[in-house]
Design an enzyme around this catalytic site. Sequence first.
Site, PDB file in Angstrom:
ATOM      1  CB  CYS A 158       3.152 -20.375 -16.422  1.00 47.87           C
ATOM      2  SG  CYS A 158       3.181 -20.505 -14.627  1.00 47.87           S
ATOM      3  CG  HIS A 170      -0.017 -20.875 -10.204  1.00 46.75           C
ATOM      4  ND1 HIS A 170       0.786 -21.865 -10.707  1.00 46.75           N
ATOM      5  CD2 HIS A 170       0.032 -19.858 -11.101  1.00 46.75           C
ATOM      6  CE1 HIS A 170       1.327 -21.458 -11.844  1.00 46.75           C
ATOM      7  NE2 HIS A 170       0.885 -20.243 -12.115  1.00 46.75           N
ATOM      8  CG  HIS A 218      -2.441 -18.303 -15.016  1.00 53.39           C
ATOM      9  ND1 HIS A 218      -1.966 -18.899 -16.164  1.00 53.39           N
ATOM     10  CD2 HIS A 218      -1.368 -18.233 -14.160  1.00 53.39           C
ATOM     11  CE1 HIS A 218      -0.677 -19.176 -16.020  1.00 53.39           C
ATOM     12  NE2 HIS A 218      -0.285 -18.790 -14.820  1.00 53.39           N
ATOM     13  CD  GLU A 219      -1.593 -15.407 -11.479  1.00 51.03           C
ATOM     14  OE1 GLU A 219      -1.356 -15.045 -12.644  1.00 51.03           O
ATOM     15  OE2 GLU A 219      -0.836 -16.170 -10.831  1.00 51.03           O
TER      16      GLU A 219
HETATM   17  C1  NB4 Z   1       0.098 -15.136 -15.894  1.00 53.95           C
HETATM   18  C2  NB4 Z   1      -0.840 -14.824 -17.081  1.00 53.95           C
HETATM   19  C3  NB4 Z   1      -0.791 -15.877 -18.168  1.00 53.95           C
HETATM   20  C4  NB4 Z   1      -2.234 -15.863 -18.782  1.00 53.95           C
HETATM   21  C5  NB4 Z   1      -1.498 -12.691 -20.710  1.00 53.95           C
HETATM   22  C6  NB4 Z   1      -0.191 -12.045 -20.388  1.00 53.95           C
HETATM   23  C7  NB4 Z   1       1.949 -12.227 -19.505  1.00 53.95           C
HETATM   24  C8  NB4 Z   1       1.959 -13.928 -17.013  1.00 53.95           C
HETATM   25  C9  NB4 Z   1       1.553 -15.204 -16.253  1.00 53.95           C
HETATM   26  C10 NB4 Z   1      -3.140 -15.223 -17.821  1.00 53.95           C
HETATM   27  C11 NB4 Z   1      -2.288 -14.798 -16.618  1.00 53.95           C
HETATM   28  C12 NB4 Z   1       2.434 -15.170 -14.986  1.00 53.95           C
HETATM   29  C13 NB4 Z   1       1.516 -16.092 -12.905  1.00 53.95           C
HETATM   30  C14 NB4 Z   1       2.189 -10.883 -19.856  1.00 53.95           C
HETATM   31  C15 NB4 Z   1       1.158 -10.182 -20.480  1.00 53.95           C
HETATM   32  C16 NB4 Z   1       0.778  -8.378 -22.076  1.00 53.95           C
HETATM   33  C17 NB4 Z   1       0.210  -7.005 -22.019  1.00 53.95           C
HETATM   34  C18 NB4 Z   1       0.508  -4.756 -21.380  1.00 53.95           C
HETATM   35  C19 NB4 Z   1       1.331  -3.797 -20.600  1.00 53.95           C
HETATM   36  C20 NB4 Z   1       2.079  -5.599 -19.244  1.00 53.95           C
HETATM   37  C21 NB4 Z   1       1.296  -6.608 -20.043  1.00 53.95           C
HETATM   38  C22 NB4 Z   1       2.056  -7.893 -20.139  1.00 53.95           C
HETATM   39  F1  NB4 Z   1       3.382 -10.308 -19.579  1.00 53.95           F
HETATM   40  N1  NB4 Z   1       0.760 -12.810 -19.751  1.00 53.95           N
HETATM   41  N2  NB4 Z   1       2.953 -12.947 -18.905  1.00 53.95           N
HETATM   42  N3  NB4 Z   1       2.599 -14.104 -18.192  1.00 53.95           N
HETATM   43  N4  NB4 Z   1       2.137 -16.294 -14.141  1.00 53.95           N
HETATM   44  N5  NB4 Z   1      -0.022 -10.739 -20.763  1.00 53.95           N
HETATM   45  N6  NB4 Z   1       1.299  -8.839 -20.837  1.00 53.95           N
HETATM   46  N7  NB4 Z   1       1.126  -6.104 -21.390  1.00 53.95           N
HETATM   47  O1  NB4 Z   1       1.723 -12.849 -16.526  1.00 53.95           O
HETATM   48  O2  NB4 Z   1       2.797 -17.445 -14.364  1.00 53.95           O
HETATM   49  O3  NB4 Z   1       1.088 -17.286 -12.362  1.00 53.95           O
HETATM   50  O4  NB4 Z   1       1.467  -4.317 -19.278  1.00 53.95           O
HETATM   51 NI    NI Z   2       1.538 -18.992 -13.723  1.00 54.85          NI
END
Ligand code: NB4
Ligand code: NI
Length: 190
Positions: free
Chosen positions: A110, A157, A153-154
Amino acid sequence: MITMKDIVLEGDPVLMQVAKDVTMPPSKEDKELLKKMLQFIKNSQDEELAEKYNLREGVGLAAPQLGVSKRMFAVHFEDVNGETYSDGYFNPKIISHSVEQTFLAGGEGCLSVERDIPGYVHRYARITLSATNLAGEKVKLRLRGYPAIVYQHELDHLNGIMFYDHINKQDPFNIPENTKVCDIQSAIKD
Ligand code: NB4
Ligand code: NI
């Protein structure tokens, strides 16, 4: 533009509050903020911009993470079938869900949590979510697997719930019956 200094970290009470509904139709300010949140996620996935502004990569962001206790979040990602999910949502609501659960094989992180917390984050495998999107349309989304996990997840929050609240404290890698793994890595490879 939104950068990491604008993101509230765990411990801040706003991340534990139940956020308030956004008055519809949304004000110009609310729409502008949601657009900025969507742009932040896109920037975080742009290697140059992420490098330049030291952005942590993300696929979603919720208003309470900016200290704004309002029921809105944005997502920007592609699922394993190459389908793109990229929009902002006001007053999202899960209107139905499966009994079956799922979890990301790699666990979750997160942007408001600056530590790794290992363990399976159990979530509904399939959900139907209603909301008003950035274009002002009432939408009903049927989501499963990775998209269902991101949207939950969102949405959490907006209810003051953090991903680690779903991890079994005694046995973080416990897999209850009726729960299937969501393995984006292998799915992407196939
Ligand atoms: C939200 C996610 C955590 C789990 C799974 C994932 C990343 C977040 C948090 C479900 C939602 C942010 C918002 C990533 C990511 C991997 C694949 C492919 C190309 C980008 C993408 C990035 F960066 N979590 N970070 N965490 N949060 N996958 N990827 N990549 O997004 O705290 O509340 O495009
Ligand atoms: Ni988050």
